[in-house]
Design a protein around this motif. Structure first.
Motif, PDB file in Angstrom:
ATOM      1  N   ALA A  84      12.095   0.008 -14.053  1.00  0.00           N
ATOM      2  CA  ALA A  84      11.125   0.646 -13.168  1.00  0.00           C
ATOM      3  C   ALA A  84      11.698   0.842 -11.770  1.00  0.00           C
ATOM      4  CB  ALA A  84       9.876  -0.221 -13.090  1.00  0.00           C
ATOM      5  N   ASN A  85      11.280   1.919 -11.133  1.00  0.00           N
ATOM      6  CA  ASN A  85      11.648   2.175  -9.745  1.00  0.00           C
ATOM      7  C   ASN A  85      10.803   1.271  -8.850  1.00  0.00           C
ATOM      8  OD1 ASN A  85      12.088   3.113  -7.173  1.00  0.00           O
ATOM      9  ND2 ASN A  85      11.478   5.213  -7.589  1.00  0.00           N
ATOM     10  N   THR A  86      11.420   0.267  -8.282  1.00  0.00           N
ATOM     11  CA  THR A  86      10.699  -0.678  -7.425  1.00  0.00           C
ATOM     12  C   THR A  86      11.038  -0.494  -5.946  1.00  0.00           C
ATOM     13  OG1 THR A  86      12.415  -2.342  -7.761  1.00  0.00           O
ATOM     14  CG2 THR A  86      10.481  -2.443  -9.230  1.00  0.00           C
ATOM     15  N   SER A  87      11.685   0.617  -5.595  1.00  0.00           N
ATOM     16  CA  SER A  87      12.053   0.802  -4.188  1.00  0.00           C
ATOM     17  C   SER A  87      10.842   0.863  -3.259  1.00  0.00           C
ATOM     18  CB  SER A  87      12.964   2.021  -4.012  1.00  0.00           C
ATOM     19  OG  SER A  87      12.310   3.193  -4.409  1.00  0.00           O
ATOM     20  N   PRO A  88       9.704   1.482  -3.666  1.00  0.00           N
ATOM     21  CA  PRO A  88       8.543   1.426  -2.769  1.00  0.00           C
ATOM     22  C   PRO A  88       8.045  -0.005  -2.554  1.00  0.00           C
ATOM     23  CG  PRO A  88       8.228   3.129  -4.441  1.00  0.00           C
ATOM     24  CD  PRO A  88       9.442   2.335  -4.835  1.00  0.00           C
ATOM     25  N   HIS A  89       8.114  -0.817  -3.584  1.00  0.00           N
ATOM     26  CA  HIS A  89       7.670  -2.212  -3.498  1.00  0.00           C
ATOM     27  C   HIS A  89       8.591  -3.011  -2.572  1.00  0.00           C
ATOM     28  CE1 HIS A  89       6.028  -0.505  -7.165  1.00  0.00           C
ATOM     29  NE2 HIS A  89       5.003  -1.323  -6.988  1.00  0.00           N
ATOM     30  N   ALA A  90       9.888  -2.771  -2.695  1.00  0.00           N
ATOM     31  CA  ALA A  90      10.854  -3.460  -1.832  1.00  0.00           C
ATOM     32  C   ALA A  90      10.632  -3.085  -0.370  1.00  0.00           C
ATOM     33  CB  ALA A  90      12.282  -3.124  -2.259  1.00  0.00           C
ATOM     34  N   THR A  91      10.370  -1.814  -0.120  1.00  0.00           N
ATOM     35  CA  THR A  91      10.116  -1.366   1.257  1.00  0.00           C
ATOM     36  C   THR A  91       8.858  -2.004   1.817  1.00  0.00           C
ATOM     37  OG1 THR A  91      11.223   0.741   0.833  1.00  0.00           O
ATOM     38  CG2 THR A  91       9.687   0.664   2.698  1.00  0.00           C
ATOM     39  N   ILE A  92       7.800  -2.022   1.040  1.00  0.00           N
ATOM     40  CA  ILE A  92       6.539  -2.630   1.497  1.00  0.00           C
ATOM     41  C   ILE A  92       6.716  -4.123   1.726  1.00  0.00           C
ATOM     42  CG2 ILE A  92       4.172  -3.180   0.795  1.00  0.00           C
ATOM     43  CD1 ILE A  92       4.185  -0.352  -0.540  1.00  0.00           C
ATOM     44  N   LEU A  93       7.439  -4.792   0.848  1.00  0.00           N
ATOM     45  CA  LEU A  93       7.693  -6.224   1.053  1.00  0.00           C
ATOM     46  C   LEU A  93       8.443  -6.466   2.368  1.00  0.00           C
ATOM     47  CD1 LEU A  93       8.546  -7.396  -2.547  1.00  0.00           C
ATOM     48  CD2 LEU A  93       6.840  -8.433  -1.050  1.00  0.00           C
ATOM     49  N   ARG A  94       9.398  -5.627   2.649  1.00  0.00           N
ATOM     50  CA  ARG A  94      10.165  -5.779   3.885  1.00  0.00           C
ATOM     51  C   ARG A  94       9.290  -5.521   5.112  1.00  0.00           C
ATOM     52  NH1 ARG A  94      13.391  -1.913   3.246  1.00  0.00           N
ATOM     53  NH2 ARG A  94      12.797  -0.560   4.942  1.00  0.00           N
ATOM     54  N   LEU A  95       8.493  -4.467   5.080  1.00  0.00           N
ATOM     55  CA  LEU A  95       7.675  -4.085   6.225  1.00  0.00           C
ATOM     56  C   LEU A  95       6.467  -4.998   6.442  1.00  0.00           C
ATOM     57  CD1 LEU A  95       7.624  -0.206   5.783  1.00  0.00           C
ATOM     58  CD2 LEU A  95       8.916  -1.533   7.486  1.00  0.00           C
ATOM     59  N   SER A  96       6.015  -5.646   5.402  1.00  0.00           N
ATOM     60  CA  SER A  96       4.781  -6.434   5.483  1.00  0.00           C
ATOM     61  C   SER A  96       4.975  -7.857   5.991  1.00  0.00           C
ATOM     62  CB  SER A  96       4.119  -6.495   4.109  1.00  0.00           C
ATOM     63  OG  SER A  96       4.898  -7.294   3.228  1.00  0.00           O
ATOM     64  N   ARG A  97       6.175  -8.218   6.334  1.00  0.00           N
ATOM     65  CA  ARG A  97       6.436  -9.597   6.761  1.00  0.00           C
ATOM     66  C   ARG A  97       5.832  -9.867   8.143  1.00  0.00           C
ATOM     67  NH1 ARG A  97       9.386 -11.907   2.997  1.00  0.00           N
ATOM     68  NH2 ARG A  97      10.642 -10.583   1.660  1.00  0.00           N
ATOM     69  N   ASN A  98       5.181 -11.019   8.250  1.00  0.00           N
ATOM     70  CA  ASN A  98       4.573 -11.421   9.519  1.00  0.00           C
ATOM     71  C   ASN A  98       5.632 -12.042  10.433  1.00  0.00           C
ATOM     72  OD1 ASN A  98       4.964 -14.048   8.563  1.00  0.00           O
ATOM     73  ND2 ASN A  98       2.803 -14.362   8.049  1.00  0.00           N
ATOM     74  N   ALA A  99       5.190 -12.596  11.544  1.00  0.00           N
ATOM     75  CA  ALA A  99       6.128 -13.177  12.512  1.00  0.00           C
ATOM     76  C   ALA A  99       6.936 -14.321  11.912  1.00  0.00           C
ATOM     77  CB  ALA A  99       5.367 -13.652  13.745  1.00  0.00           C
ATOM     78  N   ALA A 100       6.381 -14.999  10.921  1.00  0.00           N
ATOM     79  CA  ALA A 100       7.084 -16.097  10.239  1.00  0.00           C
ATOM     80  C   ALA A 100       7.936 -15.581   9.078  1.00  0.00           C
ATOM     81  CB  ALA A 100       6.082 -17.130   9.740  1.00  0.00           C
ATOM     82  N   ARG A 101       8.078 -14.245   8.975  1.00  0.00           N
ATOM     83  CA  ARG A 101       8.888 -13.587   7.941  1.00  0.00           C
ATOM     84  C   ARG A 101       8.300 -13.725   6.535  1.00  0.00           C
ATOM     85  NH1 ARG A 101      10.740  -9.856   9.448  1.00  0.00           N
ATOM     86  NH2 ARG A 101      12.322  -9.719   7.861  1.00  0.00           N
ATOM     87  N   ARG A 102       6.998 -13.920   6.460  1.00  0.00           N
ATOM     88  CA  ARG A 102       6.322 -14.035   5.162  1.00  0.00           C
ATOM     89  C   ARG A 102       5.545 -12.754   4.887  1.00  0.00           C
ATOM     90  NH1 ARG A 102       4.266 -19.346   7.476  1.00  0.00           N
ATOM     91  NH2 ARG A 102       5.916 -20.806   6.943  1.00  0.00           N
ATOM     92  N   PRO A 103       5.693 -12.188   3.678  1.00  0.00           N
ATOM     93  CA  PRO A 103       4.959 -10.960   3.365  1.00  0.00           C
ATOM     94  C   PRO A 103       3.462 -11.222   3.231  1.00  0.00           C
ATOM     95  CG  PRO A 103       6.167 -11.731   1.444  1.00  0.00           C
ATOM     96  CD  PRO A 103       6.538 -12.626   2.585  1.00  0.00           C
ATOM     97  N   GLN A 104       2.676 -10.201   3.616  1.00  0.00           N
ATOM     98  CA  GLN A 104       1.218 -10.269   3.499  1.00  0.00           C
ATOM     99  C   GLN A 104       0.732  -8.967   2.876  1.00  0.00           C
ATOM    100  OE1 GLN A 104      -0.207 -12.937   7.193  1.00  0.00           O
ATOM    101  NE2 GLN A 104       0.423 -10.890   7.766  1.00  0.00           N
ATOM    102  N   ILE A 105       0.461  -9.024   1.561  1.00  0.00           N
ATOM    103  CA  ILE A 105       0.090  -7.812   0.824  1.00  0.00           C
ATOM    104  C   ILE A 105      -1.144  -8.100  -0.024  1.00  0.00           C
ATOM    105  CG2 ILE A 105       0.841  -6.127  -0.916  1.00  0.00           C
ATOM    106  CD1 ILE A 105       3.741  -6.883  -0.149  1.00  0.00           C
TER     107      ILE A 105
END
Length: 168
Positions: A84-105
């Motif tokens: 599966a093409n997971t590049s959109p998921h990888a981008t969202i995971l990267r962009l969604s990280r909070n100040a503590a570098r934890r994703p929030q989705i």
């Protein structure tokens, strides 16, 4: 900049991976169940207009078939493709990280594509969901409408009930 944003993702993020949107899912579920052309769900699907009608289509499918049968078909249709093409998921995971570098989705999707990108991602599945209104209240991925399960797998403690309609 402070990471106070929670990303909310729907079916569109998984379309590049070959998974259907809500309308395509309803169509494929009816095909898999062999829903007749004279059934109320099929008639509404073909004459309906918009998400509200799709909600009603799934309500009717629950009346025409067992809820477990409908959920099993949905679960099978949404099996994550191996390549599966997971590049959109990888981008969202990267962009969604909070100040503590934890994703929030938060996602309305049932698929495991975010988890495929980051296997260490903490997941939350109803009925025990975190309070996302509180800053720092959660990290990881919230499956708002349920999560696809692996047939035959044990554990996980997550409900097999998926939220497909307002009656859920």
């Amino acid at each position: 900049d402070r990471g106070n944003v929670v990303f909310f993702c729907g079916a569109g993020v998984s379309r590049p991976a070959g998974l259907p949107g809500f309308s395509g899912l309803a169509k494929r579920v009816m095909a898999a169940l062999g829903t007749g052309t004279d059934s109320k769900s099929r008639i509404l699907f073909e004459k309906g207009d918009g998400a509200q009608d799709l909600d009603r289509v799934f309500n009717l499918l629950y009346q025409e078939y067992r809820r477990e049968e409908v959920d099993e078909v949905v679960n099978r249709i949404l099996k994550t493709p191996r390549k599966a093409n997971t590049s959109p998921h990888a981008t969202i995971l990267r962009l969604s990280r909070n100040a503590a570098r934890r994703p929030q989705i938060v996602t309305t999707n049932f698929d495991h594509l975010f988890e495929r990108v980051d296997k260490s991602l903490p997941i939350h599945v109803g009925p025990a969901l975190p309070d996302i209104r509180s800053l720092g209240a959660f990290e990881g991925l919230v499956y708002l409408h349920g999560r696809r399960w692996n047939p035959g797998a044990s554990g996980g403690g997550a409900s097999k009930e998926l939220i497909l309609s307002s009656s859920d």
